[in-house]
Design an enzyme around this catalytic site. Structure first.
Site, PDB file in Angstrom:
ATOM      1  N   GLU A  76       0.890  -1.133  -0.047  1.00 50.76           N
ATOM      2  CA  GLU A  76      -0.022  -0.119  -0.059  1.00 50.76           C
ATOM      3  C   GLU A  76       0.899   1.030   0.073  1.00 50.76           C
ATOM      4  O   GLU A  76       0.403   2.233  -0.493  1.00 50.76           O
ATOM      5  CB  GLU A  76      -0.858  -0.063   0.997  1.00 50.76           C
ATOM      6  CG  GLU A  76      -2.030   0.960   1.255  1.00 50.76           C
ATOM      7  CD  GLU A  76      -3.156   0.683   2.318  1.00 50.76           C
ATOM      8  OE1 GLU A  76      -3.375  -0.772   2.338  1.00 50.76           O
ATOM      9  OE2 GLU A  76      -3.527   1.291   3.033  1.00 50.76           O
ATOM     10  N   TYR A  92       0.125  -3.051  13.462  1.00 50.29           N
ATOM     11  CA  TYR A  92      -1.022  -2.176  12.920  1.00 50.29           C
ATOM     12  C   TYR A  92      -1.703  -1.160  13.777  1.00 50.29           C
ATOM     13  O   TYR A  92      -2.464  -1.802  14.722  1.00 50.29           O
ATOM     14  CB  TYR A  92      -1.758  -3.048  11.914  1.00 50.29           C
ATOM     15  CG  TYR A  92      -2.414  -2.449  10.786  1.00 50.29           C
ATOM     16  CD1 TYR A  92      -1.765  -1.564   9.896  1.00 50.29           C
ATOM     17  CD2 TYR A  92      -3.863  -2.514  10.748  1.00 50.29           C
ATOM     18  CE1 TYR A  92      -2.309  -1.003   8.858  1.00 50.29           C
ATOM     19  CE2 TYR A  92      -4.333  -2.022   9.741  1.00 50.29           C
ATOM     20  CZ  TYR A  92      -3.659  -0.950   8.803  1.00 50.29           C
ATOM     21  OH  TYR A  92      -4.290  -0.298   7.661  1.00 50.29           O
ATOM     22  N   ASP A 114      -2.273  -3.454   3.165  1.00 51.41           N
ATOM     23  CA  ASP A 114      -2.740  -3.357   4.568  1.00 51.41           C
ATOM     24  C   ASP A 114      -3.706  -4.310   4.860  1.00 51.41           C
ATOM     25  O   ASP A 114      -4.545  -4.375   3.898  1.00 51.41           O
ATOM     26  CB  ASP A 114      -2.967  -1.891   5.209  1.00 51.41           C
ATOM     27  CG  ASP A 114      -1.750  -1.062   5.066  1.00 51.41           C
ATOM     28  OD1 ASP A 114      -0.619  -1.584   4.984  1.00 51.41           O
ATOM     29  OD2 ASP A 114      -1.887  -0.024   5.591  1.00 51.41           O
TER      30      ASP A 114
END
Ligand SMILES: [Zn+2]
Ligand SMILES: [Zn+2]
Length: 775
Positions: free
Chosen positions: A7, A368, A112
């Site tokens: 990404e 994350y 992601d």
């Protein structure tokens, strides 16, 4: 060759380093369009990793809707004609992708791991396979000057003649970059942290892109675009707000604003009730502490004074003393909202905290940061993180001790999801972190350790004393055992306010006795952190969007300050919805409607609903809403105008008693000017067109709305700070009598700044003298 698409650029670099070790970097394009790709040996085959820049495709209306017009809104709702096209700003990225993809036999999507990431993966597949549109196929060909010349010359109607460069259907799409067979055989890898363990495990167990999940994200994009465009255009056109002053309305943004406005209206409607308290200061030796009358609030002054008289004694006697240890359990693991909220408590806006968290993730320092989960999954390598943190000086000792502990018993929160773990540290910075990154990293590390430490033990104390016959009491607390506070004290509420050691029968000196007149207080405004939590509770927005939505409310001038206070414009906007939606089955500015749509998006990702059905249903809802709004257009305009006028009125002119108002000059610079008494005409509210007018492309300024006009004031003007939000304070300067104003958010951080509007005011002389001395 294997092509790996991520990404963002930093994720591509990190993955290449983890899988390959030795990486050669290639640069494509230059300047702002520069894109890097990373080539390395993976196993025994060459591989190239390349990062996109987030979304590379977007939903767009056909160009027939380019002009803002009330007339086309109904059609825009019914036949939006959206197409999913390549984002115009991604040209450099696509050129680099084309070069990097050359000769690839295998494709790995490594965007992601969430709904947006799935959609970005889907976008990459569309582009690589050559299915992506360059522009909306419903676009009308642009009229060319040449066509009108041709018309005059040949008499052929211009419309019947195809424009010379009207692309054939084949050229509507981006050229394929990979053979379809390679794209169809793609694999998808999902990882929650950019660490060797996570990435290697993810690449060893690949799956495929989840198109249902991508469709859910795509539906949200479509619905938000239609709603945002229609309602923003309606509100802006109905209230004659053009150019950069347009009124932005959004599907999630408006219900969020409503939370802030509703709270403010509650505060305004609140009638304070007076009450009294009686307090005394007691002492022994050089120790002293405060006690309050056990009755708490007294409703009348007479009763207060009678009790005060009865308590007028020299000494007080302790009649009861209790000390009880209580467990204060460690906080649960961080999810996005809890992290943003804690960061807000530490003085950072949620939007800034989110940016810092994202860069820490991309640097492989934290997991994350977009997650709802507050329970560590059993597979999580807690000890690995602890061992790593043993090398980070601020918490090294605690981390090492925990790492060596036989058993770890982490705390757990109420929300358990399976996509990502809660936010926890996965690495230690090599150098020194700075600014927001340093703050957020410290917060994440300390929270992580706190979740693995035992409860703190707080001793809670209560003492009861008598002054004459009157009962008084005081509470205290002291930390008996630090527990998790060992690392988390700086982020926890202060708990150490011990009472002196007392015993029943102790006699204390009464050092002071007095009553205090007070009033009941209205409910407090939301802090940014609290507002985020409320949004999560009501299902407004997602973990990925909430911080930005709040920031947007500030940027559009609907709210100001922290705790969050609505401007009069913000209040007027919600009032406009209220008048129109009074009898509506669903209020489009309410959280219920928004949360309902979020639920439908979850059903799309489960494969139970399709995008087209959900978008169609939301179009129907929007049409109903628009009809109601349209019926109240005049009322809406009046409300918005008076809201804006109030926000821009800074106070009273000392010369003539007129109103001092914020205006903008032709160059867009703002200043304050006296506009005289009486109700000002339309247009004197500072809505003069600014430089950005062309972008919003209004149909035409309404007559009498824009442009310079003679003002009716006394001619007094003052320069104003050009940055930040200017807020009237309602106060006047004690030195000179001109109004005082408050400037917030001028430097993006720090405290609001209160100053006298008069640049020649003596108060400024003092300020100047002070700064001269300092420098
Ligand atoms: Zn004046
Ligand atoms: Zn002054």
């Amino acid at each position: 060759m294997r092509l790996i698409v991520t990404e963002k650029d930093s994720a591509a670099r990190k993955i290449a380093e983890i899988l390959g070790g030795r990486v050669s970097v290639h640069e494509h394009g230059r300047g702002r369009q520069k894109v890097r790709s990373y080539t390395f040996e993976w196993g025994d085959a060459p591989a190239t990793a390349i990062g996109l820049r987030g979304h590379v495709m977007e939903s767009v209306f056909p160009n027939t809707y380019r002009r803002w017009s009330l007339k086309t809104l109904e059609q825009m709702i019914r036949e939006p004609g959206l197409a999913w096209v390549v984002d115009g700003g991604a040209a450099g990225t696509l050129a680099a992708l084309r070069t990097a993809a050359k000769g690839a036999k295998e494709l790995v999507i490594a965007t992601d791991y969430d709904r947006e990431g799935e959609l970005i993966g889907h976008e990459a597949l569309e582009i690589l396979r050559g299915d992506a549109f360059k522009r909306n196929p419903g676009d009308k060909p642009e009229k060319k000057k040449r066509a009108s010349t041709a018309k005059r010359g040949t008499g052929t109607p211009a419309t019947a003649e195809p424009a010379p460069d009207d692309p054939s259907p084949g050229e509507l799409r981006v050229k394929a970059m990979l053979p379809a067979a390679v794209v169809d055989r793609h694999v998808r890898v999902r990882y929650s942290a950019l660490t060797p363990e996570e990435v290697e495990a993810a690449f060893a167990k690949p799956s495929t892109v989840d198109f249902n999940l991508a469709e859910a994200a795509h539906s949200r994009q479509d619905i938000d675009l239609i709603w945002g465009a229609v309602l923003t255009r309606f509100m802006s056109l109905a209230s004659y707000r053009f150019g950069s002053d347009y009124l932005s309305v959004g599907r999630v943004q408006s219900p969020t604003l409503r939370l802030v406005v509703d709270r403010e209206l509650e505060r305004r409607a609140f009638v304070p009730v007076p009450y009294w308290e009686i307090k005394a200061t007691l002492g022994r030796g050089d120790e002293s502490f405060e006690v309050a009358h056990a009755r708490g609030r007294f409703e009348s002054l007479d009763v207060t004074e009678a009790a005060l008289e009865r308590a007028r004694v020299e000494t007080a006697e302790v009649v009861a003393y209790k000390a009880e240890p209580r467990k204060d359990p460690p906080p649960p693991p961080f999810n996005t909202t809890a992290l943003m909220s804690a960061a807000s408590g530490a003085g950072m806006t949620p939007a800034r905290a989110m940016r810092a968290a994202e860069s820490l993730y991309l640097d492989g320092l934290i997991s994350y940061p977009r997650t709802d989960n507050t329970v560590y999954p059993p597979s999580l390598d807690l000890r690995g993180s602890l061992r790593a943190l043993s090398a980070w000086p601020p918490v090294a000792a605690t981390a090492a001790r925990l790492a060596g502990q036989a058993k770890l018993a982490p705390s757990r929160g109420k929300k358990r999801t399976t996509d990502h773990p809660p936010i926890y540290p996965v690495g230690v910075p090599r150098g020194e972190l700075s600014g927001d990154q340093a703050k957020v990293y410290d917060l994440v590390v300390r929270r992580f350790l706190a979740t693995l430490l035992p409860a703190a033990v707080i001793e809670r104390q209560r003492v009861d004393v008598r002054l004459g016959e009157e009962p008084f009491l005081a509470y205290g607390a002291s930390v008996a055992s630090l527990g998790y506070l060992e690392v988390y004290e700086r982020y926890a509420a202060k708990r150490d306010r011990p009472l002196p050691a007392l015993q029943v029968g102790d006699v204390l000196q009464v050092l002071d006795l007095h009553s205090e007149a007070k009033e009941t207080q209205p409910p407090g405004r939301y802090g940014q952190g609290k507002l985020l939590e409320k949004m999560e509770e009501l299902g407004l927005g997602t973990k990925a969007t909430r911080a930005d939505i709040i920031q947007h409310l500030y940027d559009r001038g609907y709210v100001r300050d922290n705790p969050v206070e609505p401007t009069e414009l913000g209040v007027a906007l919600i009032a406009a919805f209220d008048v129109a939606m009074e009898k509506a089955p669903v209020d489009i500015s309410s959280s219920g409607m928004t949360a309902g749509l979020e639920h439908q998006m979850d059903r799309i990702s489960e494969g139970e609903l399709r995008r087209a059905e959900v978008v169609a249903e939301s179009q129907e809802m929007l049409e109903q809403a628009w009809r109601l709004l349209n019926a109240h257009a005049t009322d809406i305009r009046d409300r918005i105008k008076s809201g804006v006028r109030e926000d821009l009125t800074l106070g009273t002119c000392k010369n003539c008693g007129g109103q001092l108002r914020v205006l903008r000059g032709k160059t867009g610079k703002r200043f304050a000017a006296c506009v005289g008494k009486g109700e000002p005409e339309a247009g004197a509210d500072g809505a003069a067109p600014e430089a950005g007018a062309a972008r919003a492309a209004p149909e035409a300024p309404a007559p009498g709305e824009a442009g310079a006009r003679p003002r009716r004031g006394c001619g007094q003007t003052f320069p104003l700070p050009q940055r930040g939000t200017i807020v009237p304070t309602g106060k006047t300067c004690t030195e000179c009598g001109w109004p005082e104003i408050k400037v917030t958010g001028a430097s993006g951080r720090g405290r609001p700044w209160v100053l006298c509007i008069d640049i020649d005011c003596p108060s400024k002389e003092k300020y100047r003298a002070r700064t001269r001395k300092r420098s």
